[in-house]
Design an enzyme around this catalytic site. Sequence first.
Site, mmCIF file in Angstrom:
data_model
loop_
_atom_site.group_PDB
_atom_site.id
_atom_site.type_symbol
_atom_site.label_atom_id
_atom_site.label_comp_id
_atom_site.label_asym_id
_atom_site.label_seq_id
_atom_site.Cartn_x
_atom_site.Cartn_y
_atom_site.Cartn_z
ATOM 1 N N ASP A 100 4.947 1.161 0.508
ATOM 2 C CA ASP A 100 5.962 1.421 1.516
ATOM 3 C C ASP A 100 6.289 0.120 2.231
ATOM 4 O OD1 ASP A 100 3.831 0.915 3.177
ATOM 5 O OD2 ASP A 100 3.678 2.950 3.952
ATOM 6 N N LYS A 109 7.268 5.432 -4.892
ATOM 7 C CA LYS A 109 6.415 5.465 -3.703
ATOM 8 C C LYS A 109 6.042 6.899 -3.344
ATOM 9 C CE LYS A 109 8.013 5.772 0.372
ATOM 10 N NZ LYS A 109 8.748 5.581 1.646
#
Length: 232
Positions: free
Chosen positions: A139, A121
């Site tokens: 996320d 991420k």
Amino acid sequence: MLTKEAAQHVIYEIMKLYPNAVPTMRYQNPFQLLMVVILSAQATDVSVAKVKDKLFERYPNPQAVIESSPEEIELYIKTVGLYRNKAKYIYKSSCQLLEKFDGKVPNTRKELQSLTGIGPKSANILLNVAFNQDAFAVDTHVARICKHHKIVEKNATPKQIEERVTEIIPAKYWGRAHQSMISFGKEICTPRNMKCHDYPQLYENLEEVDPTDTTDASICMDNGNTKVRTIQ
């Protein structure tokens, strides 16, 4: 789970709701963004915003970090969740930048993920925001939205979510989709009191995948050519 075309429709409608979504956190260079990304894990934007300016001033580059210590870094970020671990990550990643990358934040996913505290991420955020590369970060907001709106299965992993979304929409929209989903997740598709049904366009003409069918019915074929929607 929605068909590809239906899932694409939902993502594009979210992007239309937030056509000008951009990162809210301000930074001046990739190293500052690297520190912000590390601090942001399991922390609110507000808590990070309160400490970042003094952190940037004290540590303008990796060299300044390694001349300090994790314990000193803690003093600047102690109001941020998991600050002790994050202080270590900032220190160790700074050492790695100087040892392996001449003090510069690398611009490939593999190299970014070799840094302490940087996972898929975070690497995708850095690639997209700092280096303007096509990347889609997953996320908690993105994961919640994709599962709630059946873009992916309920038990999908972050990797599976990334693969699904990047398969559905063109690469040039990945960064915009991520930023729009963050705003949508903060204001509409929230953990509690979701307001998604106030936006009926998100639910128009949706079709789910037939689990007995080995092909995805969402791919419209016209004379052998696949139709793909685009968004301006």
